[in-house]
Design an enzyme around this catalytic site. Structure first.
Site, PDB file in Angstrom:
ATOM      1  N   SER A 126      50.216  51.767  -5.259  1.00  0.00           N
ATOM      2  CA  SER A 126      51.445  52.065  -6.019  1.00  0.00           C
ATOM      3  C   SER A 126      52.180  53.288  -5.480  1.00  0.00           C
ATOM      4  CB  SER A 126      51.099  52.351  -7.484  1.00  0.00           C
ATOM      5  OG  SER A 126      50.550  51.223  -8.083  1.00  0.00           O
ATOM      6  N   GLU A 127      53.468  53.289  -5.715  1.00  0.00           N
ATOM      7  CA  GLU A 127      54.305  54.451  -5.391  1.00  0.00           C
ATOM      8  C   GLU A 127      55.215  54.713  -6.594  1.00  0.00           C
ATOM      9  OE1 GLU A 127      56.353  53.639  -1.727  1.00  0.00           O
ATOM     10  OE2 GLU A 127      54.456  53.399  -0.621  1.00  0.00           O
ATOM     11  N   GLY A 131      55.694  49.987  -8.384  1.00  0.00           N
ATOM     12  CA  GLY A 131      54.517  49.794  -9.240  1.00  0.00           C
ATOM     13  C   GLY A 131      54.224  48.307  -9.396  1.00  0.00           C
ATOM     14  N   SER A 132      55.003  47.655 -10.280  1.00  0.00           N
ATOM     15  CA  SER A 132      54.840  46.206 -10.440  1.00  0.00           C
ATOM     16  C   SER A 132      55.245  45.462  -9.168  1.00  0.00           C
ATOM     17  CB  SER A 132      55.699  45.713 -11.608  1.00  0.00           C
ATOM     18  OG  SER A 132      55.170  46.179 -12.829  1.00  0.00           O
ATOM     19  N   TRP A 156      49.643  57.487  -8.961  1.00  0.00           N
ATOM     20  CA  TRP A 156      48.702  56.934  -9.955  1.00  0.00           C
ATOM     21  C   TRP A 156      47.374  56.570  -9.307  1.00  0.00           C
ATOM     22  CZ3 TRP A 156      51.261  58.350 -13.898  1.00  0.00           C
ATOM     23  CH2 TRP A 156      52.611  58.053 -14.067  1.00  0.00           C
ATOM     24  N   GLN A 278      36.612  42.813 -49.208  1.00  0.00           N
ATOM     25  CA  GLN A 278      36.983  41.718 -48.317  1.00  0.00           C
ATOM     26  C   GLN A 278      38.064  42.133 -47.305  1.00  0.00           C
ATOM     27  OE1 GLN A 278      38.687  38.087 -50.083  1.00  0.00           O
ATOM     28  NE2 GLN A 278      36.803  37.083 -49.440  1.00  0.00           N
ATOM     29  N   GLN A 335      42.050  52.127 -38.474  1.00  0.00           N
ATOM     30  CA  GLN A 335      42.530  51.930 -39.846  1.00  0.00           C
ATOM     31  C   GLN A 335      41.364  51.988 -40.836  1.00  0.00           C
ATOM     32  OE1 GLN A 335      45.712  51.751 -40.380  1.00  0.00           O
ATOM     33  NE2 GLN A 335      45.681  51.386 -42.587  1.00  0.00           N
ATOM     34  N   GLY A 338      40.485  55.340 -41.813  1.00  0.00           N
ATOM     35  CA  GLY A 338      41.474  56.105 -42.573  1.00  0.00           C
ATOM     36  C   GLY A 338      41.835  57.393 -41.838  1.00  0.00           C
ATOM     37  N   GLU A 362      46.419  48.256 -13.081  1.00  0.00           N
ATOM     38  CA  GLU A 362      45.985  47.099 -12.263  1.00  0.00           C
ATOM     39  C   GLU A 362      46.893  45.891 -12.529  1.00  0.00           C
ATOM     40  OE1 GLU A 362      42.219  48.807 -10.585  1.00  0.00           O
ATOM     41  OE2 GLU A 362      42.314  46.671 -10.737  1.00  0.00           O
TER      42      GLU A 362
HETATM   43  N1  COS Z   1      45.628  36.183  -3.502  1.00  0.00           N
HETATM   44  C1  COS Z   1      45.969  36.027  -2.206  1.00  0.00           C
HETATM   45  N2  COS Z   1      47.217  36.118  -1.759  1.00  0.00           N
HETATM   46  C2  COS Z   1      48.178  36.346  -2.671  1.00  0.00           C
HETATM   47  C3  COS Z   1      47.902  36.508  -4.031  1.00  0.00           C
HETATM   48  C4  COS Z   1      46.562  36.426  -4.444  1.00  0.00           C
HETATM   49  N3  COS Z   1      46.208  36.588  -5.715  1.00  0.00           N
HETATM   50  N4  COS Z   1      49.051  36.748  -4.693  1.00  0.00           N
HETATM   51  C5  COS Z   1      50.021  36.708  -3.771  1.00  0.00           C
HETATM   52  N5  COS Z   1      49.494  36.471  -2.549  1.00  0.00           N
HETATM   53  C6  COS Z   1      50.205  36.334  -1.275  1.00  0.00           C
HETATM   54  C7  COS Z   1      51.170  35.171  -1.350  1.00  0.00           C
HETATM   55  O1  COS Z   1      50.528  33.954  -0.992  1.00  0.00           O
HETATM   56  C8  COS Z   1      52.219  35.560  -0.339  1.00  0.00           C
HETATM   57  O2  COS Z   1      51.727  35.298   0.944  1.00  0.00           O
HETATM   58  P1  COS Z   1      52.714  34.827   2.154  1.00  0.00           P
HETATM   59  O3  COS Z   1      53.593  36.007   2.422  1.00  0.00           O
HETATM   60  O4  COS Z   1      51.790  34.509   3.263  1.00  0.00           O
HETATM   61  O5  COS Z   1      53.487  33.666   1.622  1.00  0.00           O
HETATM   62  C9  COS Z   1      52.289  37.086  -0.499  1.00  0.00           C
HETATM   63  O6  COS Z   1      51.032  37.484  -1.068  1.00  0.00           O
HETATM   64  C10 COS Z   1      53.423  37.536  -1.385  1.00  0.00           C
HETATM   65  O7  COS Z   1      53.239  36.911  -2.653  1.00  0.00           O
HETATM   66  P2  COS Z   1      54.416  36.769  -3.713  1.00  0.00           P
HETATM   67  O8  COS Z   1      55.616  36.211  -3.036  1.00  0.00           O
HETATM   68  O9  COS Z   1      53.859  36.079  -4.881  1.00  0.00           O
HETATM   69  O10 COS Z   1      54.711  38.313  -4.037  1.00  0.00           O
HETATM   70  P3  COS Z   1      55.643  38.957  -5.128  1.00  0.00           P
HETATM   71  O11 COS Z   1      56.374  40.069  -4.515  1.00  0.00           O
HETATM   72  O12 COS Z   1      56.418  37.922  -5.862  1.00  0.00           O
HETATM   73  O13 COS Z   1      54.579  39.658  -6.125  1.00  0.00           O
HETATM   74  C11 COS Z   1      53.033  39.884  -7.890  1.00  0.00           C
HETATM   75  C12 COS Z   1      53.598  39.001  -6.784  1.00  0.00           C
HETATM   76  C13 COS Z   1      54.093  40.230  -8.918  1.00  0.00           C
HETATM   77  C14 COS Z   1      51.926  39.076  -8.538  1.00  0.00           C
HETATM   78  C15 COS Z   1      52.457  41.175  -7.287  1.00  0.00           C
HETATM   79  O14 COS Z   1      53.479  41.972  -6.758  1.00  0.00           O
HETATM   80  C16 COS Z   1      51.639  42.003  -8.237  1.00  0.00           C
HETATM   81  O15 COS Z   1      50.478  41.692  -8.492  1.00  0.00           O
HETATM   82  N6  COS Z   1      52.236  43.115  -8.768  1.00  0.00           N
HETATM   83  C17 COS Z   1      51.476  44.060  -9.567  1.00  0.00           C
HETATM   84  C18 COS Z   1      50.867  45.100  -8.692  1.00  0.00           C
HETATM   85  C19 COS Z   1      49.728  45.771  -9.348  1.00  0.00           C
HETATM   86  O16 COS Z   1      48.870  45.127  -9.957  1.00  0.00           O
HETATM   87  N7  COS Z   1      49.651  47.073  -9.220  1.00  0.00           N
HETATM   88  C20 COS Z   1      48.589  47.748  -9.846  1.00  0.00           C
HETATM   89  C21 COS Z   1      48.327  49.040  -9.263  1.00  0.00           C
HETATM   90  S1  COS Z   1      47.247  48.982  -7.940  1.00  0.00           S
HETATM   91  S2  COS Z   1      47.163  50.851  -7.459  1.00  0.00           S
END
Ligand code: COS
Length: 380
Positions: A126-127, A131-132, A156, A278, A335, A338, A362
């Site tokens: 993360s940065e 994040g997401s 984080w 209850q 709760q 109390g 995560e």
């Molecule tokens: N296992 C293996 N590969 C995966 C995967 C998984 N669970 N999820 C995604 N991938 C791969 C995809 O197959 C894709 O590969 P290709 O580039 O070869 O096609 C690549 O990763 C990108 O996947 P996608 O397009 O789904 O990426 P998105 O940007 O849409 O993001 C989410 C997907 C939202 C699920 C992801 O960004 C995520 O989990 N975000 C949350 C991050 C997080 O949990 N942070 C916590 C802090 S950790 S310090």
């Protein structure tokens, strides 16, 4: 799914349970109050084999599988949720190196993690602005001669100030999720430093810091996996990490459940223990039902992982349900206490704060729902 535990799984669970009860629970409030990192106990956890539960024996791990790891995290969380997150992330780092590392990398890092020579491992994805959406990360790694130069700031980072090795994701090319690579950076590497410790609402005995890279040079051999292919490594590691957080949330919920049951039996109002009413019984029953469901989902995801079957969306369901169920359990338990639930004298006050972040880190539960929905809609 087979719910009969093997002797090994039972031994690990019981050992973690005893350790949490005797060594962690009595000290958890003090660590929470002064936000101190329990170095001695974390080292002891490694000595007990808890820092590489699902890492191969040849690399110093217990090789006991994801279900044993899940149960052990749950037990540790009952005593100290901060220790449980340190354990969960360190296990995740050990596993990711064991899975994707070269023989040299595995031998260099895994035994140090599992033995406690390294107090922890850190997962630097993360940065501040990523994040997401980790695909929007700004940290870069540029090849200069036979070195990679890392520049940027991660945020984080659990155990960032204590970890012996950091798994770091950085952009090496491309856009979005393409062109991200993964590196193993040892603590003390010139150009890497940690920033100010976060002053958190809960999990105050876990260490959370920014990790900074300023022209930080690492050798070619620090690359984990292939150039530009690091994003999938992060996603795969997080799938497992989410089982860890589900397990942690379950442990916090179970601790809150136990507190609520014993308080309801002791607390007398209207000349009888409040457990006789209850209204209280229904809250206790809801707690128990939700935790049993959370445990089933969590162990199912762990079981699938152990069988080598896909478990990504099951891990997301487990993390979502367990964190939200545990939140409701803590709320009910407070709760039932109390006014006493609102003061630090009773552990429920800490559980209520500790459990909150399990819906955030995560991967927020909104992201988990996205993973689950994609699975349904795309039929993955
Ligand atoms: N296992 C293996 N590969 C995966 C995967 C998984 N669970 N999820 C995604 N991938 C791969 C995809 O197959 C894709 O590969 P290709 O580039 O070869 O096609 C690549 O990763 C990108 O996947 P996608 O397009 O789904 O990426 P998105 O940007 O849409 O993001 C989410 C997907 C939202 C699920 C992801 O960004 C995520 O989990 N975000 C949350 C991050 C997080 O949990 N942070 C916590 C802090 S950790 S310090």
């Amino acid at each position: 799914m087979n719910l009969n535990l093997t002797q090994e799984q039972r031994l690990i669970r019981d050992m973690a349970r005893d350790f949490a009860k005797n060594e962690l629970a009595p000290r958890a409030l003090a660590w929470d109050l002064d936000a101190s990192f329990p170095e001695d106990q974390i080292r002891q956890m490694a000595e007990l084999g808890l820092m590489g539960v699902n890492v191969p024996e040849s690399l110093g791990g217990a090789e006991a599988g994801p279900e044993a790891l899940s149960m052990a995290i749950t037990e540790i969380a009952k005593g100290c949720a901060s220790c449980a997150v340190t354990m969960s992330v360190t296990n995740m780092v050990g596993e990711v190196i064991a899975k994707f590392g070269t023989d040299e990398q595995k031998r260099a890092y895994c035994p140090k993690i599992t033995s406690g020579e390294y107090l922890a491992g850190a997962f630097c994805l993360s940065e501040a602005g990523a994040g997401s959406d980790p695909g929007s990360m700004k940290t870069t790694a540029v090849k200069r001669g036979d070195r990679w130069i890392l520049s940027g700031e991660k945020m984080w980072i659990t155990s960032g100030a204590y970890a012996g090795v950091h798994v770091v994701w950085a952009r090496t090319g491309g856009k979005g999720t393409k062109g991200i690579s993964c590196f193993l950076v040892e603590a003390g590497t010139e150009g890497m430093s940690t920033g100010k410790k976060e002053d958190k609402m809960g999990l105050r005995a876990s260490n959370t810091v920014p990790v900074l890279f300023e022209d930080c040079a690492v050798p070619e051999s620090a690359l984990l996996g292939e150039v530009d292919k690091g994003f999938a490594i992060a996603m795969m590691a997080l799938d497992g990490g989410r089982i860890g957080i589900a397990s942690q949330a379950l442990g916090i919920g179970l601790a809150a459940r136990d507190e609520a049951v014993s308080y309801a039996k002791e607390r007398v109002q209207f000349k009888r223990p409040i457990a006789d009413f209850q209204g209280i019984q229904w809250m206790l029953a809801d707690n128990e039902t939700e935790l049993c469901a959370a445990r089933a989902l969590t162990l199912r995801a762990a079981w699938l992982k152990g069988k080598g079957r896909p478990f990504s969306y099951e891990a997301s369901m487990a993390k979502t349900f367990a964190s939200e169920a545990a939140g409701r359990v803590c709320d009910n338990a407070l709760q039932i206490h109390g006014g006493y639930g609102y003061v630090k004298e009773y552990p429920i006050e800490r559980h209520y704060r500790d459990v909150r972040v399990t819906r955030i880190y995560e991967g927020t539960n909104q992201i988990q729902r996205l993973v689950i929905a994609r699975h349904l809609l795309e039929g993955l």
